[in-house]
Design a protein around this motif. Structure first.
Motif, short mmCIF file in Angstrom:
data_model
loop_
_atom_site.label_atom_id
_atom_site.label_comp_id
_atom_site.label_asym_id
_atom_site.label_seq_id
_atom_site.Cartn_x
_atom_site.Cartn_y
_atom_site.Cartn_z
N THR A 157 6.19 -2.43 -1.62
CA THR A 157 6.21 -3.79 -1.08
C THR A 157 5.56 -3.90 0.29
OG1 THR A 157 8.26 -4.21 -2.30
CG2 THR A 157 7.69 -5.75 -0.54
N THR A 183 -0.92 4.51 3.90
CA THR A 183 0.48 4.49 3.46
C THR A 183 1.16 5.83 3.74
OG1 THR A 183 -0.10 2.94 1.71
CG2 THR A 183 1.99 4.07 1.50
N ILE A 217 1.36 -2.97 0.15
CA ILE A 217 0.41 -3.57 -0.79
C ILE A 217 -0.88 -3.94 -0.04
CG2 ILE A 217 -0.03 -5.54 -2.33
CD1 ILE A 217 3.00 -5.62 -2.86
N ARG A 245 0.91 4.45 -11.66
CA ARG A 245 0.35 3.14 -11.96
C ARG A 245 0.29 2.97 -13.48
NH1 ARG A 245 -5.06 1.46 -8.93
NH2 ARG A 245 -3.50 1.14 -7.28
N SER A 261 9.29 1.47 -3.99
CA SER A 261 8.45 0.28 -4.17
C SER A 261 7.40 0.20 -3.06
CB SER A 261 9.33 -0.97 -4.16
OG SER A 261 8.54 -2.13 -4.10
N LYS A 317 -1.37 -1.39 -5.27
CA LYS A 317 -1.10 -2.68 -5.92
C LYS A 317 0.40 -2.92 -6.01
CE LYS A 317 -5.30 -2.42 -8.78
NZ LYS A 317 -5.81 -2.45 -10.18
N GLU A 318 0.75 -4.16 -6.29
CA GLU A 318 2.17 -4.54 -6.34
C GLU A 318 2.92 -3.80 -7.44
OE1 GLU A 318 4.93 -8.61 -6.68
OE2 GLU A 318 2.73 -8.72 -6.76
N SER A 319 2.25 -3.50 -8.53
CA SER A 319 2.90 -2.86 -9.67
C SER A 319 3.00 -1.34 -9.53
CB SER A 319 2.16 -3.20 -10.96
OG SER A 319 0.80 -2.74 -10.88
N ASP A 320 2.42 -0.76 -8.47
CA ASP A 320 2.46 0.69 -8.27
C ASP A 320 3.86 1.18 -7.92
OD1 ASP A 320 -0.23 0.81 -8.83
OD2 ASP A 320 -0.87 0.87 -6.71
#
Length: 330
Positions: free
Chosen positions: A278, A288, A281, A304, A276, A319-322
């Motif tokens: 988290t 990262t 983001i 994604r 995740s 993004k949060e959904s990645d």
């Protein structure tokens, strides 16, 4: 009422019927002994105790009938009781052996929950199960296959069910309703198109019983990938495409591609993880990646939605959904 009891009695397993008859018989003979010789058998329990010891041929001799009628009752108990008690233990042993054989031969229903179902027995499924067992946190595994004659694994974590995975009865026997994931491997003994069609039929059967279960399907032909997704596959593994990529690199490279094979092997083990984003983001891919490298983990791509980006161009903001595709050091 008697007819209802008799019909229920007949439906009971054979060894339970024998046990019931033996218990009633021992209680009856114990009661008779107590009523006929109250001086010898001072309580009903002593009478029943004598009946059990006599019928089991142990014969402690602590209680012995003295009268002719009492001895006659003892003779009848020996003639009847030994047969019923012995038959009960023989039936119980036979039932236990049969159940064990049914378990090995894949005939018993799986009653666990939160398990993984692997469909098809081949070299790939063998390696997958062995790796899951070796990891130590695989949970319970159910293997479904119609060609195997017995469970190929002695580990109690693996429950084998013999049959076609396209059958509702077999899937219910594997407890498809409470499973976490299903992996469908392609039957490479069949024509590739036929193997894919079998996979799609299996997907339809699974999703028909449990529409929410997460399914991973192996597909051999590219033209059937769309059909597999329409049948409900949550994830596809295109085996021939992966193999072709490795072979193409072998042809294009002037050197050996051992390094590429070693990299692919990492994806086959517990070091390849989905993580995740988290904590990352709003950061870009390079930032990262640098953060993860400090912990000994290598970020090589981002998933994604339905797209996967390997080493995406800068800047690529998370993004949060990645989902992070990471090779972990642990």
């Amino acid at each position: 009422m008697p007819h209802h009891f008799f019909s229920q009695f007949i439906r009971m397993p054979f060894f339970l019927r024998l046990l019931f008859i033996a218990v009633v018989m021992l209680f009856t003979f114990g009661l008779l002994a107590y009523l006929i010789e109250p001086e010898t058998f001072t309580s009903l329990f002593n009478g029943i105790w004598w009946a059990i010891i006599t019928a089991s041929t142990v014969g402690y001799g602590d209680f012995v009938p003295k009268t002719i009628l009492g001895k006659t009752i003892g003779i009848l108990l020996i003639l009847l009781g030994v047969g019923f008690v012995s038959s009960y233990f023989v039936s119980l042993a036979s039932s236990t052996v049969k159940r064990q054989n049914d378990y090995i031969e894949g005939k018993l229903m799986f009653k666990g929950k939160d398990h993984k179902i692997i469909i098809g027995w081949n070299e790939r499924s063998r390696v997958i199960i062995e790796k899951l067992l070796h990891s130590g946190n695989s949970g319970l595994i159910v293997l479904i296959d119609q060609t195997l004659q017995s469970n190929p694994f002695s580990d109690y974590h693996v429950h084998f069910i013999k049959g076609r995975a396209t059958s509702d009865q077999i899937l219910i026997k594997a407890n498809i309703y409470d499973t976490k994931k299903v992996l469908i491997t392609a039957d490479q003994n069949k024509d590739e198109l036929q193997a894919d069609m079998d996979t799609i039929l299996t997907l339809l059967a699974i999703k028909g019983l449990n529409p929410t279960v997460y399914t991973v399907a192996e597909i051999l032909t590219s033209e059937q990938a769309a059909n597999a997704l329409r049948a409900g596959a949550d994830e596809l593994i295109k085996t021939n495409l992966i193999t072709s990529t490795v072979m193409t690199n072998c042809l294009h490279s002037s050197e050996k591609v051992d390094a590429l094979m070693m990299l692919l092997e990492q994806f086959n083990g517990s070091r390849f993880v989905f993580q995740s984003p988290t904590a990352f983001i709003g950061k870009n891919f390079i930032e990262t990646s640098e953060e993860l490298l400090k912990d000994g983990s290598l970020l090589f791509g981002i998933k994604r939605g339905g797209d996967t980006f390997i080493n995406p161009p800068h800047p690529f903001i998370l993004k949060e959904s990645d989902i992070l595709l990471v090779i972990s050091a642990t």
